[in-house]
Write a protein that holds these residues in place. Structure first.
Motif, PDB file in Angstrom:
ATOM      1  N   ALA A 126       0.831  -1.204   0.000  1.00 48.28           N
ATOM      2  CA  ALA A 126       0.000   0.000   0.000  1.00 48.28           C
ATOM      3  C   ALA A 126       0.864   1.251   0.000  1.00 48.28           C
ATOM      4  O   ALA A 126       0.562   2.241  -0.680  1.00 48.28           O
ATOM      5  N   LEU A 151       3.814   1.600  -1.301  1.00 51.77           N
ATOM      6  CA  LEU A 151       4.370   1.793  -2.638  1.00 51.77           C
ATOM      7  C   LEU A 151       3.423   2.621  -3.503  1.00 51.77           C
ATOM      8  O   LEU A 151       3.842   3.527  -4.232  1.00 51.77           O
ATOM      9  N   GLN A 152       2.136   2.310  -3.420  1.00 46.68           N
ATOM     10  CA  GLN A 152       1.160   3.037  -4.224  1.00 46.68           C
ATOM     11  C   GLN A 152       0.924   4.445  -3.689  1.00 46.68           C
ATOM     12  O   GLN A 152       0.739   5.388  -4.457  1.00 46.68           O
ATOM     13  N   ARG A 201       3.960   6.778  -4.724  1.00 43.88           N
ATOM     14  CA  ARG A 201       4.292   6.954  -6.136  1.00 43.88           C
ATOM     15  C   ARG A 201       3.887   8.323  -6.692  1.00 43.88           C
ATOM     16  O   ARG A 201       4.735   9.016  -7.286  1.00 43.88           O
TER      17      ARG A 201
END
Length: 252
Positions: A231, A233-234, A237
């Protein structure tokens, strides 16, 4: 930004603001009016895009002695009275609002922090404590149940063992021990506390937009509850892409 609040003072040096508890005669203990002023000051800090970091500190020789004793005594006479019930909610809201500040926050602790003062200190992202400062939960020794989410605030930074010793057993620790327990970033001489905090705050203060975005990401990731790595990572980004584009276009 308004310059006057009840027992609260706001000062700014570049991108760093100092939120000063300014009632040294009572060791900066929180009244309802002071808590309400702190919330208004935080609203004004968030509305100022030039603020990239906030240092919370106390005027005089003490950070915060908790809730004002006469205020707490008045509440105890009739806790269900709507005005008194709401007043305690305002005090809780004050440290919650500091924890919601968009910019990264540092508590600069000299003298000591007890009870609600500990809540305020633990609501910030980082703490710098004087080696000889006295830190205590302080509720059980005076016959009160903790309030303001005290256990969560202690436990999200330090080990459960330390939180239990402070909250359940009334232990008091020095600023030096506080740092050893991982509940403060550093313990330094009392005369250096605010200078060290301001030096640390200068880094995010130099880039307020990036500092606010990064603080939001970190707080959402770490919680409580914490996010999974996938989660995070998203979540990170789009913000990292924003910063890369800004840099390519000649920004910071």
């Amino acid at each position: 930004m308004p310059s006057a609040y009840a027992d609260i003072r706001v000062e700014q040096e570049g991108g760093v603001a100092r939120l000063v508890l300014d009632a040294p005669a009572r060791r900066n203990a929180l009244t309802v009016e002071m808590a309400q002023a702190m919330v208004r000051a935080c609203d004004d800090l968030d509305a100022d895009p030039s603020v990239g970091a906030v240092v919370v500190c106390g005027a005089g020789e003490y950070f915060c002695a908790g809730g004002d004793r006469p205020t707490l005594a008045a509440v105890g006479e009739d806790p269900a009275d709507p005005e008194r019930y709401d007043g305690m909610g305002d005090i809780y809201r004050a440290f919650a609002r500091v924890g919601e500040l968009r910019a990264p926050t540092i508590a600069a602790i000299r003298g000591g922090a007890v009870g609600a003062g500990m809540n305020l200190a633990m609501a910030t992202d980082v703490r710098i404590a004087a080696r000889d400062a006295k830190l205590a939960s302080g509720f059980i020794p005076i016959g009160l149940h903790p309030g303001g989410g005290h256990g969560v605030l202690l436990g999200r930074t330090g080990a459960r063992e330390a939180a239990a010793a402070l909250m359940l057993f009334g232990e008091r620790v020095s600023g030096e021990r506080f740092a050893e327990l991982g509940m403060a970033w550093a313990a330094v001489d009392a005369a250096d506390v605010e200078d060290v905090a301001m030096t640390l705050a200068a880094r995010p203060g130099a880039d307020p937009d990036l500092a606010r975005r990064t603080a939001a990401s970190m707080r959402m990731e770490l919680g409580p509850p914490a996010m999974t790595w996938a989660a995070a990572l998203q979540l990170e980004r789009p913000e990292q892409m924003w910063s890369m584009r800004r840099k390519a276009q000649g920004g910071s």
